[in-house]
Each structure stands twice: as structure tokens, then as C-alpha cells.
Design an enzyme around this catalytic site. Sequence first.
Site, PDB file in Angstrom:
ATOM      1  N   GLY A 127     -26.603  64.269 -30.911  1.00  0.00           N
ATOM      2  CA  GLY A 127     -26.659  63.257 -31.949  1.00  0.00           C
ATOM      3  C   GLY A 127     -26.066  61.940 -31.517  1.00  0.00           C
TER       4      GLY A 127
ATOM      5  N   GLU B  97     -20.788  59.199 -25.984  1.00  0.00           N
ATOM      6  CA  GLU B  97     -19.569  58.402 -25.971  1.00  0.00           C
ATOM      7  C   GLU B  97     -19.474  57.358 -24.864  1.00  0.00           C
ATOM      8  OE1 GLU B  97     -19.841  61.689 -25.324  1.00  0.00           O
ATOM      9  OE2 GLU B  97     -18.555  62.307 -23.676  1.00  0.00           O
ATOM     10  N   ASN B  98     -20.574  56.738 -24.420  1.00  0.00           N
ATOM     11  CA  ASN B  98     -20.486  55.716 -23.376  1.00  0.00           C
ATOM     12  C   ASN B  98     -19.298  54.793 -23.680  1.00  0.00           C
ATOM     13  OD1 ASN B  98     -23.251  56.544 -22.543  1.00  0.00           O
ATOM     14  ND2 ASN B  98     -23.764  55.625 -24.509  1.00  0.00           N
TER      15      ASN B  98
ATOM     16  N   GLU C 181     -16.876  60.538 -31.220  1.00  0.00           N
ATOM     17  CA  GLU C 181     -17.191  59.690 -30.054  1.00  0.00           C
ATOM     18  C   GLU C 181     -16.038  58.748 -29.724  1.00  0.00           C
ATOM     19  OE1 GLU C 181     -19.635  60.747 -28.476  1.00  0.00           O
ATOM     20  OE2 GLU C 181     -20.530  61.921 -30.093  1.00  0.00           O
TER      21      GLU C 181
ATOM     22  N   HIS D 109     -13.419  60.459 -27.700  1.00  0.00           N
ATOM     23  CA  HIS D 109     -13.843  60.527 -26.291  1.00  0.00           C
ATOM     24  C   HIS D 109     -13.491  59.256 -25.521  1.00  0.00           C
ATOM     25  CE1 HIS D 109     -16.064  64.227 -25.861  1.00  0.00           C
ATOM     26  NE2 HIS D 109     -17.000  63.934 -26.730  1.00  0.00           N
TER      27      HIS D 109
HETATM   28 ZN    ZN Z   1     -18.565  64.992 -27.557  1.00  0.00          ZN
END
Ligand code: ZN
Length: 896
Positions: free
Chosen positions: A312, A315-316, A349, A352
Site C-alpha cells: 500500500g 517509505e522512500n 511509513e 521507517h
Molecule cells: Zn513497512
Amino acid sequence: MRPVLNSLASACAVIALAVSLPALAAPTISAAAAAADAAPLPETVPSDLPRTIRPTHYSIEITPDAKALTFAGKVGIDVRVFSASDTLVLHGSGLKVSSAKLVPQAGGAPIVLKVTADDAAQHLNFAAPAAIQPGSYRLDLAYTGTIGTQPSGLFALDYPDKRTGKTVRGLFTQFEAPDARRFVPSFDEPSYKATFDLAAVVPADQMALSNMPVAKTQALGSGRKRVTFATTPRMSSYLLFFGVGDFERSAKMASDGVEVGIVAPAGSGTQAAYARDALAEILPWYDDYFGVKFPLPKLDNIAAPGSSQFFGAMENWGAIMTFERILLLDPATTSPSGLQDIYNTQAHETAHQWFGDLVTMAWWDDIWLNEGFASWASDKITDHFHPEWNWKLGGVDGREAAMSQDALPTTHPVVQHIRTASEMEQAFDSITYQKGQATIAMLEDYVGQDTWRNGIRGYMAKHAYANTQSKDLWAAIEGAGGKDVDLIAEAFTRTPGVPLLRVSAAACKGGQTRLQLAQDAFSLDPSDRAGQKPTWPLPLLIRVGDQAPTRHLMSGKNDSVTLPGCAPVLVNSGQLGYYRTLYDAASLARLTAGFGSLAPIDQYGLLRDNLSLSTAGYQDMAAGLNLLVAVPTTADATLSGKVAAQWRGVYDLLADGQAKDAFGALVSRTWSGRLKTLGFDPVAGEALTDTQLRAQLVETLGAVRDPQVGAEARRRLQALATDPAALNGPLKRVWLEAAARQATRGDWDLMRAQAGKVTSIVERQLYYSALGLASDEALANATLALAISGTPDATSASQMITSVGRVHPELAFDFVRAHQDAVNTLIEHAGRPRFIARLVAASTEPTMVPKLQAYAATLPADEAKPVIQALTSLKQRLATRSAQRAQTAAWLAKHR
Ligand SMILES: [Zn+2]
């Protein structure tokens, strides 16, 4: 990354935020990161590249041709060569390199390299005319690549423009895992961290995005511009991001001075506001929790129109990408749980950004550390800012999802050996996410919140910009004063399976209760219950009546414990222990009698645990069903919604016929009163959890064919013919699905026509997916044929097939196998076996066994794993289903 599975939620306690804090500093490069740059990759870290060379910086320029779905690229990679070699090996997949030379940084003539591609290994081999001597070089390459239509590498999403309805195209990247190599020749492994400069030549009227803000824009004429982004911090290649399209950005300054922005397809307007404000709230909370400030100047979250079957959000670093459905709040379609998903997914995200991006696992074996931690952290912050959502109950759902995979012989340890791209793809499962999360929640509860947080802060400071393994985290928590962490963590992450605790209580004597405890392993497979089983160190939290709970670490096969008090005994108080509890009949009967007075989390945890023990055959179905009826239908809204879903789960176990009809009628009698009190439509100003309960009750009652809900759903669907907005609102999906289940050909045509008309990709996918839910087999076939007709976009088409699989698993499976080539174009390559295996998750058809065996035989061993897992799960359902049905019918006869 955030997978597409069930809602990932965990139980965890609220952390009190200190009111006044010293201003936090951004992290400095840790000694660990500095040392890594100066030496070859150590042998302790797996790699499929020679350890003679290391990148330190990439300078990339790409020119995409969105129309032709190709791109041209140039890259200069600063490298250190540690030992002499006449070949350099980099990752590259689907790239054609047209020129390659190695320029010594100290000066001297460039070395021209000859390139060959090893497609199977995803390697590019560069041969030099003579041995390359140790030293610093720049590797200059020119190359071309292709733009895909599935989310891996650089890919395109086509979607209707929100203002005009015309089809437009946006470009995005997805590099986990491991697909940066489809974008740029690179050392595409998490331990090869480097800094990145990215520039792109793009249409002058479009917005380009990357991890860092734009540093420079130059007009190039002919409607083009070159956009250059600021240099990233030292990071792994899988975290690089690039996107370009007709976007708009809604930004605000968070209290920590970082600009947060939601980037959305043009015309989205106020739909970004909820996510933007949530992100501005979430980011500074993590600054404090981790003890180091978010180190980038901005954090964007980019809404990608479309969807993936497998994830979905991603996390860039500084540029999260999230599919629009769980980022933008559209009053016409967003459900109450959709709104919660927007919050919780952003929280996942954003966690992260530290845990994964700033400190990264050395290799994919430890991917659970990223995912388990982000799942745990996002639930913690969601519960902190939204205590009214009763979010902790979701921790029980997470535990159950993990155990349903972990109690099969095909399970694997949380820390697993991963070597191939296919194994990396499969690692994003409920063991990695939810067992990982449950293990972390159990450990935090065991050592205490303050000790745990102090350990995390130490871990971040020590390993900033570097890579770690699981043991580094346990060392940090023990360094902060946590006891037994390594012992418990090692057992739960290295030994696969689910502990089963058998509890029997002796009659209360002298005001004390004595418990006999025996440890076993819980298995869904009846043929897998004999023989030697592992033993785990089990952190127990035992409560007698309403007294304060007692903590006890059980370390052997058998144990006993004596506690003051004579009230009913609850062993996994708070539900944070990752084990099942099988009580003796008298103890369970006492808990059942006083069930409504237990905390909601314990009611829900006990219910799920006992339903699972019953369906697996460890006790009669009556034990679980008695708890199901013991939850008051006036319970808290979140608990009621989750319990109603369990009623529906039992209904789904039954075969069509008298018992199923009788059970459905019992569900209606039990829950329709609560729905009547709530009303069919949201009431202005009501709590979100009430809106959510209404949605859950419509879903449950619709699924059990409640006549009133069925008639109302049909009435609402048919109103679409004259009013396209008739279904709009937070209950759009559930009304649509309730109507779709009983759809006639006319209803189906109406939904299909609607899918073609709407200008929102999210809404369009709702209609397309609903088509697949029709119980009429002819309509299911029509949906499958439409899916591969080329009319629906690729991501909608794969969802339609999945939808058919929920109602007609065998039909969907047979269709996919018969049309494999057409279906392959709709599914990301590495995920195809997983997609097909998932289609039969609801099957109880014995003829599926040889079909799955035949399919598995066509696949290499590493790709066959999800199919073998589906097969094992099917055999287990076939072995237990008749007893479940007979026992439920017997119970029902007493409850009419
Ligand atoms: Zn993740």
C-alpha cells in the site's frame, strides 16, 4: 513497506510525552557508518557482488519518455576499489549500457570497459583491459531502460484526470526489493549505502519529485526543463525515489521545522488536508521518541493513483509513496476504517524514516526488524493520538493473522535465510510484519516502556546512517537495563511456531489459587501434533479477578504458580503474549460466566484465542461459540464491530444448508437491533467508531443475507440509475458490496456502467472490484472475462480477479491458469505465484489439491513456496471442516 493484508494493528501502551524537551539535533554520521565506507563489505553480510569495491556517491540524470515507456540515463558512480581486479560487477536489470569508462580520481587516462549483461543474475559485468588497481574512481555509464506498468523500477500509472476525466499518465518508482537496478546500474543491496544526486529532464509543466527538495530548475526549451535535486544523506539504494506528473502539493511546516507535504494528482484539492495535518502531528512525536531529529529538510507523501496487489505504501526517505486510496480523504468514498488507515499507514511509513532509512538492516534476513518495528511504532502513535479508536484491539487481529501462518508446517522463523529476489518478495508476509510486531510489543511490555525507549534512542545514535542486525537492537535494549531480552527475542525470532500453554487451576485453598502450566506447540495440522516440540521462554502476565497482574517468566516444559485470590484466572492479561492459552473446562467456564466484566482487549483476545483453539480441534466448537454469545451486543463500538466480524467468520465455515441458514438468522437476531439503533445513515457529529460499527454491521448482516440489509442495499444500488452520487459517503463500499453479492445481471450492468463513468480512480476500482463479488456464477465468469479484456486498467483488473476469488475461489484459479499469459501482464512478475495462491484462500474444495500440486510443480522451488503454503492450509481446512460443522450444528440446536 506497508503490505496489502488485513489491518496491521497491535496492542501497546501510551507513551507520556515530556512537556518540555531540549531542542533535538539531527543525527550525526555514526562511527559505524564512517568505518563502513573505509573497508570492503564484511563476509558476515550476504552479498551477490564481489567484495572488492564500494560506492560512495551516485550522480544520476534520467530523461523519461512517458509516452514511449522508455528512459535514457547517465550515471557517474564514485567508487573505492579495495583490491586489484580486471572485472567490476554491478546490479542491472533490463538496462542497456551504451558506454562505460572508469576515470581515476587522482588523474590519468580513463579506462574503457566492455560490458556484458547476465540477465539471470541481474548483473552487469564490466571488463577492463588490465587489472584495475586499488584506489578511488568514477564509473561513468550511459544507458537506457524501460518504464513498466506494474510497481517495480520506474513505472507508469494511467488514471482519469480529476478535472477533465481524460486519461493521463504519472511516473513513479518502487525499488524495494530489489528493483533500483531497473532504474540505474548500482550496488543494489542495503549495506551499500551512498549519497545520491538525481537530476531529470521532464515536461516543463509537470512536477518532479525526489527524496530531497529541488535545488535547481533550468528551462531547456521545447517544453522541457532539467530539475536537479539536492544531495541525499548516506542511504541504501532501495530508498531512492523519483516521480513526475501533473501533481499538486499541499504543504505545511511541522513544529520541528521540517516541511511536510502531500503530493496528489491535480484537482485533488482539499482531499490532502487530513493526511497533511496528521503527518505534521506524527513527525515531531517520532523526533522525540527516537531522540534524533528527522534529518531531511522536507518529508513528502506522494499519492499514487492505482494500487498494487502486494503493498500500500513505501517509505522512500523524504518521499513516501502511498496509493491514493489510503492517503487522500474523499468524502464520496473514504470509509471510517479508510480514514484510520490513512493515519496509521502514514505513521508506519514515517517510523521507517528512522527505523529502516536512517538505520537499515544489513541484509534482507532482518527485514522483519524494519517491518515489525514500523508496524509496532505506528500502532503506538495511533493509540497515543486517537485513544477513542480503541486501536489496541487490532493487536489481537495481528496476532491471529501471524498465528494462522505460523501454526502450519510451512511456517518460517521471523529471521529467515533470504537469497533470491523471489524470496525477498515473499518475505513481506504476516510472520515478518505481525509476528515481528507481536514480538516487539511483548518485549516492550516485559522490559517496560521507559527502558525500551531509552534502548531505542541508544540504538539510533550508535548506528545512524549505518546498517545493523537483530542482535544490535537486543544489545541496545539490554544496555538500557532490559533483562532477558536476548533470551526471549532469540527464541521468538529464530524458532518458528506458536507456543501453546495448557492451564489448569486447582480448587482455591486458603485464599490461594494454584495453576499447573504445561507448554506445547499449537498446530493447525492435526497430523503434526505428536513428537518433540520446542520450548520458548514465555513472559506471562497472570491476573486473578480484578487484582493487579503478576508477571512470571516460564522457562521449561512444565511449571506451577500459586497466586493470592479465588476469582477467575486470566493468563495472558492485556493480550501481549505471543502464545495460545488452553484452559481446563472449569477455568474457561468461570471466565465465560464473567466475560462482560473483562477489559475489552481481554474479551476480544480470549474470544479469538478460543475460536482458533476450537476450529483447530483442541476443544469443542461450543467453547468458542459460548464466548461469542457472551460478548454483550451493547459493548463498546470497536469491540462490537470486531465481534460481529467473528460471527460472520463462523457463518463462512458452514456449508450451504439448514445449519447455515439457522446460524445466519441467529446473527440477524443478535445484531440487527444494534444496527437499528445506529440507523442506516451516519448522523451528523457521531463518533467515528459509531460510523465504523455501522459499516461493520452492514457488512456482516449483508454477508449472512439479512433480508432488511439486503433490500436496503438493492434499493441504494438501483438509485444509481438516476443519481450517480446515490451511494456516496463513508458506507459506499459496504452498501455496494452487500448489493453486489446478490446482484442480478441488471445490477451488474449498472455497476459496470458506473465504473466507466466516474473520474476518480479509487471510485472506479470500488465498482470494478464489486463486480467480482456476485454469487451468480455467470456474473463471476463475466467479471473474469472483463478483467482481461483490456478495458479496466491493469491494477483494477487484478483486483477484479481477486474479488472473484473471495466468492468463487476455484473458478478464479481455473481461469487464471487457463489465461496465464493475459493475467501475467496484470501482476508484478515476482508476485505471480503469491497472487494465484491467495485466490484459493477460502476454498474447501478437495479437487483443488491436485490442481495446486500441479501448479507448484511448474515453479522453481523458491517461487513455489506460497503455493505449497496455500496447499498445506487447504489440506488443514479439509481435515477439520466436518468436525467444525457438526459441532456448530449441535451447539446451534441448543441455542435456537
Ligand atoms: Zn513497512
